[in-house]
Design an enzyme around this catalytic site. Structure first.
Site, PDB file in Angstrom:
ATOM      1  CD  GLU A   1     -21.101 -28.619 -10.913  1.00  7.81           C
ATOM      2  OE1 GLU A   1     -19.937 -28.689 -10.490  1.00  7.81           O
ATOM      3  OE2 GLU A   1     -21.911 -27.780 -10.518  1.00  7.81           O
TER       4      GLU A   1
ATOM      5  CD  GLU B   1     -25.013 -28.856  -7.440  1.00  8.84           C
ATOM      6  OE1 GLU B   1     -24.192 -27.977  -7.163  1.00  8.84           O
ATOM      7  OE2 GLU B   1     -24.702 -30.032  -7.708  1.00  8.84           O
TER       8      GLU B   1
END
Ligand code: GAL
Length: 656
Positions: free
Chosen positions: A159, A336
């Site tokens: 991320e 995710e």
């Protein structure tokens, strides 16, 4: 199809197999547990396990002292069970010894404070020593596992940009920025042309001119706002550091492995150019937390937050699915997927029963190749102990496990699908997002907000949307292309929009600045064959909407339009809000949802795109032969295809 080509029509040749996975941290659990977990994953119907992305300390507890045995065994154990591994590079969590080695590698926030060790993402992208250290660990991993057949994909870092970590106001960033500016304003020598920079930025204003690039500081801690040109340049520089950081890892992995390389992007993080990072990847993935996002970043009204508290916003996930499909140039996953309450939003409710299955199918409806649940098992210690997993902290099944197994069974029965593009595309441009955030002109205005509002209105009309990069300039596959809010619009894009045979919808605030944040002349938008000029602009308080002649109102931002194009939307007071010249349409205001819907419906008809006014909270998604109707409400809803229960959806056969 080869990567790196911005071909948007057909993303992959032939049909695509869809699969499921999970995120697993073998280093959190005793080794005796690994085979039990692996077996359970397979029984659930999972194919993929992502591991390793935070495990640097376990791999290299001290500099140069490597411990790969545990990872060898974990990979072997997962592989023996029949699982495929996505191996993450651990560079989002440099261990303490790395920080001791390079104390100045910590990012510096806009207030000049270091972002200290003790969580994650505590690094500055501009720190060359840290980048060297990353290359070392990535190289060792790639060498060791590059030929391991169980390692079937890679993930770089974790991320980028999350926790506000793209911009760093460090000395390293300042040095890098100066060199970057020298190259941008190059006069052919290494010294750069400082007069060109002063002229482009308008530094004659407030005596801001520089005599040398080394005098330029970073645009923080100024008395009042810095020059927007200065801020935009720093945003672009910082974005390029993310791209370079990622590319370094990709190039190393590619030397040793032919498995696809991915990165897991985040929701509503826009402060670096994801398309540029995506050009170096094989697959774009993103991390989808619908309930966390609803609370902390959608910008939904209180009523919406209440209505969708256990389901998530009806458009936010879809928007990112469409965005990351474009970033991955067709190949994308959810790396995710929220499986239950998260730990990090202001409020963290349990999803409505069925939502985990719903979110997973929604991703597949937008073309995901795989959906992977975060995380396998709730961890009882440290920061994320309140974050649900597919298993409870004691290793027993949490509610989401059943839903994951149900999707796996449904997938086994579902035909594979072929990708196809939508009929309508919206250009999404990260540089425009930077420009708006530097110069929003009104307190509530943002580029993301504008594009998202347009996207939501189109979805309420039942239209499936592709988001595309501004580098895509062949629009022949689309009946309509929208380019809202793209403040700097290069002339080749203007030309492409002007010669589009479908409808081009431009504005508001498109082509409003040159590349260095100056108002261009002739005045905007200056699009060939479109006789419209923006003569003035204003931003509006939230409590001063301007009513349109039909439904809806202008909110937040309005331009005054002149020119000989035909007015097609008026305010109640009779002012021109939108104009058209053939297939070129200019919209000069940000509309509320009713206004957008009223404006877009006839425009879609003009373009030959079918619209269906959707029941509240229901969204339709068509991709090739597949059509889904998703009910995001917490109650059953009647539709033209029958009733849809809460947290459920219809999958229509092509003939329906
Ligand atoms: C993501 C992150 C994961 C985990 C998760 C919790 O942003 O990639 O490591 O922190 O959030 O929801």
């Amino acid at each position: 199809m080869s990567k790196g080509k911005l071909n948007i029509r057909c993303y992959c040749e032939g049909n695509m197999k869809r699969s499921l996975g999970t995120c697993y941290y073998p280093e959190h659990w005793p080794q005796s547990r690994w085979p039990i977990d692996a077996k359970k994953m397979v029984e659930t119907g999972l194919t993929w396990v992502r591991i390793g992305e935070f495990a640097w300390h376990n791999l290299e507890p001290r500099e140069g002292c490597f411990e790969f045995d545990w990872l060898d065994e974990a990979i072997a154990c997962l592989g023996q069970a029949g699982l495929k591994v996505v191996l993450g590079t651990p560079t989002a969590t440099p261990p303490k010894w790395v920080v001791q080695k390079y104390p100045d590698m910590l990012a510096i926030d806009a207030q000049g404070q270091p972002r200290r060790f003790g969580s994650r993402r505590h690094y500055c992208f501009s720190h060359l020593g840290y980048r060297l250290q990353c290359r070392d660990i990535v190289g060792r991993l790639a060498k060791r596992y590059g030929n391991n057949p169980v390692v079937a994909a890679w993930q770089t870092d974790n991320e980028y940009g999350c926790h506000d970590t793209t911009l760093s106001y460090s000395k390293n960033a300042e040095d890098g920025f100066r060199n970057w500016l020298r190259a941008i304003f190059s006069d052919g020598s290494n010294a750069g042309d400082i007069d060109a920079l002063n002229a482009a930025w308008g530094n004659v204003f407030w005596s801001m001119s520089y005599a040398d690039f080394d005098e330029i500081e970073l645009p923080n801690l100024t008395v009042t706002e810095p020059n927007p040109a200065h801020s935009l340049a720093f945003r672009r520089y910082s974005s390029e550091q993310v791209v370079a950081f990622n590319k370094e890892q990709v190039e190393i992995i590619r030397q040793h492995s032919s498995a696809p390389i991915s990165h897991n992007f985040m929701g509503r993080i826009t402060d670096f150019d994801h398309f540029k990072v995506g050009e170096d990847l094989d697959i774009a993935t993103w991390d989808s937390y619908p309930l966390g996002f609803l609370e902390d970043r959608v910008g939904a009204s209180v009523d919406e937050q209440k209505a969708f508290a256990r389901q998530g916003h009806p458009d936010f996930q879809a928007f990112h699915h469409d965005l990351y499909r474009a970033v991955g140039q067709g190949r994308w996953w959810v790396m995710e997927q929220q499986p239950g309450p998260v730990n990090w939003a202001p409020y963290n409710p349990v999803p409505l029963p069925g939502m985990v299955r719903f979110w997973t199918w929604e991703a597949f409806a937008h073309g995901a190749e795989a959906v992977s649940f975060f995380r396998w098992r709730q961890v009882p210690f440290a920061q994320e102990q309140m974050h649900a997993g597919l298993l409870r902290p004691d290793g027993e099944a949490a509610p989401a496990l059943k839903e994951a197994a149900r999707v796996a069974a449904e997938l086994a029965d579902a035909p594979d699908v072929a990708h196809a593009s939508a009929e309508l595309a919206i250009i999404f441009d990260y540089d425009a997002d930077a420009a708006w955030s530097i110069q929003p002109h009104g307190a509530t205005l943002s580029y993301f907000g504008l594009v998202f509002d347009l996207y939501c209105a189109l979805r309420k009309l039942g239209v499936s949307v592709d988001l595309i990069s501004s580098k895509v300039q062949n629009f022949s596959d689309y009946k309509m292309v929208c380019a809202p809010g793209m403040m700097h619009m290069p002339s080749d894009l203007k030309q492409a929009l002007a010669s589009n045979i479908g409808v081009s919808l431009i504005g508001p605030r498109s082509a409003a600045r040159d590349a260095h944040m100056t108002i261009p002349q002739p005045l905007p938008p200056d699009i060939p064959h479109l006789d419209v000029t923006v003569s003035a602009v204003e931003s509006l308080r939230p409590d001063m909407p301007i009513a349109l002649s039909g439904a809806g109102a202008i909110k937040g931002y309005r331009e005054l339009l002149e020119g000989h194009a035909t007015p097609i939307l008026l305010s109640k007071a009779g002012d021109t809000v939108a104009m058209e010249d053939g297939n070129l349409v200019y919209l000069g205001s940000w509309l509320d949802q009713d206004g957008f819907i009223e404006f877009l419906e006839p425009l879609c008809q003009k373009a030959g795109i079918k619209t269906i006014k959707m029941p509240e909270g229901v969204r339709r998604r068509v991709m090739g032969a597949e059509e889904f109707w998703f009910n995001h409400n917490a109650r059953a809803v009647e539709t033209i295809h029958g009733q849809i229960k809460p947290a459920d959806f219809l999958r229509l056969s092509p003939s329906e």
